[in-house]
Design a protein around this motif. Structure first.
Motif, short mmCIF file in Angstrom:
data_model
loop_
_atom_site.label_atom_id
_atom_site.label_comp_id
_atom_site.label_asym_id
_atom_site.label_seq_id
_atom_site.Cartn_x
_atom_site.Cartn_y
_atom_site.Cartn_z
N ARG A 171 0.06 3.78 1.84
CA ARG A 171 -0.18 4.43 3.14
C ARG A 171 1.14 4.51 3.91
O ARG A 171 1.88 3.51 3.98
N GLU A 211 -12.42 4.00 0.86
CA GLU A 211 -12.77 3.34 2.12
C GLU A 211 -13.02 4.40 3.19
O GLU A 211 -12.78 5.58 2.98
N THR A 254 0.85 -1.19 0.00
CA THR A 254 0.00 0.00 0.00
C THR A 254 0.89 1.24 0.00
O THR A 254 2.06 1.16 0.36
N GLY A 275 -9.77 6.74 4.70
CA GLY A 275 -8.97 7.38 3.67
C GLY A 275 -7.94 8.33 4.29
O GLY A 275 -8.04 8.72 5.46
N ASP A 294 -6.68 5.29 -0.30
CA ASP A 294 -7.79 4.64 0.40
C ASP A 294 -9.02 5.54 0.50
O ASP A 294 -9.79 5.46 1.45
#
Lengths: 549, 274
Positions: free
Chosen positions: A423, A509, A421, A512, A506
Motif C-alpha cells: 500500500r 479486505e 505492505t 482495498g 488488500d
C-alpha cells in the motif's frame, strides 16, 4: 557483630520538613484529628522549647507566636519511611524495619568498604541528611543497645563491645518504652514507669544495678528483660526486611494549584527526593508516572481558576466545561507517563520534560494532590568506542525531542518504519532510539535487509500531503492535459507521459485499493517538472501524488 | 601604526625593533581594551574541514564531498535532483552509523525513496513541519508557520549537537518566502555548527544562506529517461526510468583557488512500490 540503628526523632515532623525544607529551623507542630478537635500529635525541639506539648488542642497552640501548624500526612510519612529504608539498604543488604522511625542494619564486615565504624556512622547520618531526614545514628554490638543509644543520644554514637552498660547508663528509663505506640502498650509502659519512679529508678544505671531475682519477683520476666536491655546484654536475631522497589513521592496541597510555575517547584522537590533515593540504591529512572488529583468542583465554584488563566496556566477550560464531571465526580485523577529511552537520573531533565509535557497537555482543573512514581532500572553503563561516530547524548536528545514535539506536534517527530505492505505511503513513526538499542536494531536489519544499492542514485519522490486532486483530459487513454485547483503551477498541457504502472492490493479486505500511476512532464517557469499522476481505479479520481526531484 | 588609537601612550608609538617588541607587547597588553586582541601573527590557521561523501560519486568528485562543521547549500528548480541528492546523502551518513536529522518543512519526504536509497531509518530523525501542526490547549492553532517551525527546530537540533548530518529541506517553499528568512538565522546556524562535526545541508529553490554557505551547488535536471516494457507487457506502455542530472559548483570556500564553473552529470533510477 556490630549493628547500626537509624532513628528519626519526631518522625511526623521530620517527614513534613522533608517535604517542606524551608520550615527547618522554625517551630513546627503536627496536628491530628478532625476539625475542630485537632490535637498536637508531634512537635519538633524548637516548638517543645516554646511550650508546645503533645495532646494540646489547636486552639491552645494557636496562641504561640512563630509556631507553624501542619496537619499530619500519612503519605509523607510513608515516603519518608521508604526513604529511610533506602538509606539503610544503600549500606547493608540486611536491614530490619523495626518501626516507622527506626531502622536497624547489620554492619558486620562493612569496614572494608566504608572504613571504621565511626566513619560509617557519620556516613549513614550524612546519607539520611541528603534524603532530607535528620537522624540519630548509633552503632552497638547488639541491635537493642543500638536502638536505645540512637533513641537516647542525639547525633552519632558508637558503643564499643563490653562497654554497653557503662555507655547506656546515663539514659532515662523512658527510652525503654519509646517504641510503644498502641494504647495497651502505652498503658503498660505507664505502669512500669510509675513503679520504677516510685522505686526511685530514674536512669538505666539504676535499673541495671537492681538484683535480678528480686526484680523478677516484683516485675516478672518483663522486668528482667528490661534490665537486660539496660545492661545491653540482650541478644536477638535480626529480622531482615526486603521491601519492594517502589519509588514514589506524594504531596497533598492545602490550597489547589492552578499555575505551572508553583507546580514545577513542587515537582522539583519530589524529583529530588526520588532521585536521591534511587541514587542511594544505585538505580536510575526508566519511566516516570505523574498522577494529579484534580478538583473540578473548585475550578467551577469560586472561579479562582479562571482568574489565573494565562501564560503557564494549568487550567484553561471554560467554566461550563470545568463543571462537567459534577459534584459526585468532582475529583478526578490526571495521568501522565514519561517513558525514557534510556535510564536517566537527572532531576533537571525530568523537571523540564514534565514541564514541556504539562504545557502540551494541561490538566484542566486545580490540582489538590501530586503523586509521582518512578520505575527503576539499572543505570546505563555504556562506553562508546573511540572510533565510533558521535551521536546525540540521550539526555539532551530526549529534551530536544520534547521541545521539537512542542513545536511541530508529538506525532510529527521521530523515526520512520515502513510497513510490510505494498500500500502506498504505508509507514508509521516511532520515537527515535539511541545508543545500543539503535545499533542492535540497525545491525539486525542489515543482516536481513539488502535493500540499498550503492551503484546508482535513486530518483526521489516529493510527496504532496494530502495528494492534490486534479482534473485530467485523456486522449487515446493517455493524459494530455491537467488542471489542479490547489496547486496552480500543476496545470497545462502534458509534454509527455509514461505509464501506467498498475497495481492493487488488500482486495480481500474492505479497504482495498487499486491505482494506475502515470509519470508526466509539465512545462513550468523554471523548466520542466516531473510529477506522478495517480488514478484511483476504485473511485475513478485523479490526483497528483508528488513530484520527482 | 596609523590604525592605533590616539590615546595610546607615546612610549609605545615610536620604533618597533626586535629588542623593544616584548616590552611593547607587554605595554599593549596592559591596556584593557587591547588585552583581548590577538595579534595577527598569532592567529591560528583554521584546519581544513573533514569532507564526507554525498553518496553520489560524481558529486563527490566535483565538490570533494560535504564539509563537516560547515553550511552547504544545494539549490535548483523542481525536478532538478535536489531530493535525490538529499536521500543519497542521508543514506551515506546513516550507513556511516551517524545519526541524522531531516527538517522537512513541507512534509514532502518519501520514506519509500529513502529506503530504496539505503537510508537506515533507525538513525534518521524525521521532523515533519507544516500545516498539520499541533493544536494548543483551548483549540487555537499553532502560532508558528512551516518555515518558522523549521528554523526553530533546526536551531534546537544544532544546539543539541551530536548529529552527523542535519538537512533543512526548503525545496518546496516559495522563493519569496525563503528570501525573507533573516540572514542572522543562517549566521546563527553557521556558528552553531562550526565547532562540531555536523554537516549542515540546506535545500532550496534559490540560494538563501548567501555568505554563510561554505559550499554552493546548483542542480539542474537534464532529461528524463524512459524505457519500453519488455515483451509480454502491453505494447503502448513505457515507464519512467530515471533522471539525468547535472550539478554545478557555484562557490566553495574550501578551495583556495578561484572557483571555476565545473559541472558533473549523473543519472538516477526511479523506484516504485508494488
Amino acid at each position: 557483630m556490630p549493628f547500626a540503628c537509624i532513628y528519626i526523632p519526631d518522625f511526623p515532623v521530620e517527614a513534613l520538613l522533608r517535604a517542606e525544607p524551608e520550615l527547618r529551623g522554625q517551630s513546627v507542630a503536627v496536628l491530628e484529628g478532625k476539625a475542630p478537635l485537632q490535637k498536637v500529635f508531634a512537635v519538633n525541639e524548637s516548638a517543645h522549647r516554646a511550650g508546645v506539648e503533645l495532646g494540646m488542642t489547636k486552639l491552645q497552640v494557636e496562641a504561640c507566636t512563630g509556631l507553624t501548624l501542619r496537619p499530619r500526612s500519612l503519605l509523607q510519612e510513608e515516603s519518608a519511611h521508604a526513604a529511610l529504608i533506602d538509606c539503610a539498604q544503600s549500606f547493608s543488604p540486611r536491614v530490619e524495619d523495626t518501626a516507622c522511625d527506626t531502622i536497624i542494619l547489620d554492619v558486620a564486615g562493612l569496614e572494608q568498604l566504608f572504613g571504621p565504624v565511626s566513619k560509617l556512622a557519620r556516613d549513614i547520618a550524612q546519607r539520611a541528611s541528603d534524603l532530607g531526614l535528620e537522624a540519630n545514628v548509633a552503632i552497638a554490638p547488639n541491635p537493642d543497645a543500638a536502638v536505645l543509644a540512637a533513641r537516647g543520644f542525639s547525633g552519632v554514637t558508637v558503643i564499643s563491645e563490653g562497654r554497653e552498660a557503662e555507655q547506656l547508663a546515663g539514659l532515662s528509663v523512658q527510652v525503654l518504652f519509646a517504641d510503644k505506640q498502641a494504647p495497651q502498650e502505652k498503658e503498660e509502659a505507664a505502669q512500669f514507669l510509675e513503679t520504677l519512679s516510685r522505686w526511685g529508678i530514674r536512669n538505666l544505671r539504676d535499673l541495671a544495678a537492681l538484683p535480678k531475682v528480686a526484680l523478677s519477683e516484683r516485675l516478672g520476666q518483663r522486668g528482667v528483660h528490661l534490665q537486660q536491655l539496660a545492661r545491653g546484654e540482650t541478644s536477638r536475631t535480626l529480622v531482615p526486611a526486603e521491601p519492594p522497589l517502589i519509588f514514589e513521592e506524594m504531596v497533598e496541597l492545602e490550597n489547589p494549584l492552578v499555575l505551572l510555575e508553583p507546580l514545577a517547584f513542587l515537582l522539583n522537590r519530589l524529583l529530588e527526593q526520588i532521585c536521591a533515593r534511587l541514587s542511594a540504591c544505585a538505580l536510575a529512572i526508566q519511566e516516570l508516572r505523574l498522577e494529579l488529583e484534580l478538583d473540578y468542583a473548585r475550578s467551577g465554584a469560586d472561579g479562582s481558576a479562571d482568574a489565573h488563566v494565562g501564560t503557564g496556566a494549568l487550567v484553561s477550560l471554560p467554566r461550563a466545561k470545568s463543571r462537567g464531571p459534577g459534584r459526585a465526580q468532582a475529583r478526578q485523577i490526571f495521568h501522565r507517563t514519561l517513558r525514557l529511552p534510556v535510564p536517566l537520573l537527572d532531576t533537571k531533565i525530568f523537571l523540564k520534560l514534565l514541564q514541556l509535557d504539562l504545557q502540551a497537555h494541561p490538566p484542566g482543573a486545580p490540582i489538590t494532590k501530586i503523586h509521582l512514581s518512578a520505575e527503576p532500572a539499572r543505570p546505563r553503563a555504556a562506553q562508546n568506542g573511540l572510533f565510533l561516530p558521535p551521536s546525540p547524548e540521550p539526555e539532551k536528545l530526549e529534551l530536544t525531542l520534547s521541545r521539537i514535539a512542542g513545536i511541530v506536534g508529538e506525532n510529527k517527530v521521530g523515526s520512520v518504519e515502513l510497513l510490510d505492505t505494498h500500500r502506498p505511503q504505508a509507514f508509521h513513526m516511532w520515537r527515535l532510539a539511541t545508543g545500543e538499542s539503535q545499533n542492535r536494531r540497525s545491525d539486525k536489519k542489515a543482516k536481513t535487509d539488502s535493500n540499498s544499492n550503492g551503484t546508482c542514485a535513486v530518483t526521489a519522490l516529493r510527496i504532496f500531503r494530502p495528494p492534490a486532486r486534479a482534473t485530467v483530459t485523456l486522449r487515446e487513454g493517455k493524459p494530455v492535459r491537467i488542471t489542479c485547483t490547489k496547486q496552480k503551477e500543476i496545470a497545462g498541457k502534458i509534454l509527455w507521459t509514461a505509464g501506467p504502472w498498475r497495481f492493487s492490493g488488500d482486495w480481500w479486505e474492505q479497504e482495498g485499493w487499486a491505482r494506475d500511476e502515470w509519470d508526466i512532464a509539465l512545462q513550468q517557469e523554471m523548466g520542466i517538472a516531473l510529477y506522478r499522476l495517480v488514478r484511483d481505479s476504485l473511485r475513478g479520481q485523479w490526483f497528483v501524488e508528488g513530484s520527482y526531484d | 601604526m596609523s590604525s592605533l588609537p590616539s590615546h595610546l601612550p607615546m612610549a609605545i608609538t615610536p620604533v618597533w625593533s626586535a629588542k623593544s617588541r616584548p616590552s611593547c607587547e607587554k605595554q599593549l597588553n596592559a591596556i584593557p581594551k587591547l588585552a583581548r586582541v590577538t595579534a595577527a601573527s598569532k592567529l591560528t590557521v583554521r584546519p581544513r574541514p573533514e569532507m564526507v561523501s554525498t553518496g553520489i560519486r560524481e558529486i563527490d568528485l566535483l565538490t570533494g564531498g560535504l564539509p563537516r562543521g560547515c553550511l552547504s547549500e544545494i539549490y535548483g528548480p523542481a525536478s532538478s535532483g535536489r531530493s535525490s541528492l538529499l536521500v543519497a546523502s542521508l543514506a551515506a551518513a546513516t550507513q556511516r552509523k551517524e545519526v541524522c536529522a531531516l527538517v522537512d518543512t513541507t512534509d514532502a519526504f518519501d520514506p519509500l525513496s529513502g529506503a530504496a536509497a539505503g537510508v537506515e531509518f533507525e538513525r534518521l530523525l524525521w521532523i515533519r513541519c507544516g500545516t498539520n501542526s499541533p493544536r494548543r490547549h483551548g483549540g487555537t492553532e499553532n502560532k508558528y508557520g512551516p518555515v518558522e517551525q523549521a528554523l526553530r527546530v533546526s536551531d534546537l537540533l544544532l544546539q543539541s549537537g551530536g548529529f552527523g548530518l542535519v538537512a533543512i529541506d526548503l525545496a518546496d517553499v516559495p522563493v519569496q518566502v525563503v528570501r525573507r528568512i533573516p540572514l542572522t538565522s543562517w549566521f546563527r546556524f553557521q556558528r552553531a555548527v562550526e565547532p562540531t562535526p555536523t554537516v549542515l545541508l540546506v535545500f532550496s529553490q534559490t540560494p538563501c544562506a548567501r555568505t554563510c554557505a561554505s559550499l554552493l551547488l546548483q542542480m539542474r535536471g537534464q532529461m528524463a529517461v524512459v524505457r519500453h516494457r519488455s515483451s509480454g507487457a502491453p505494447t503502448h506502455t513505457e515507464l519512467f526510468e530515471g533522471l539525468q542530472i547535472e550539478g554545478e559548483l557555484m562557490r566553495s570556500r574550501l578551495q583556495r583557488k578561484p572557483v571555476q564553473s565545473v559541472r558533473a552529470a549523473f543519472a538516477t533510477k526511479a523506484v516504485r512500490a508494488g
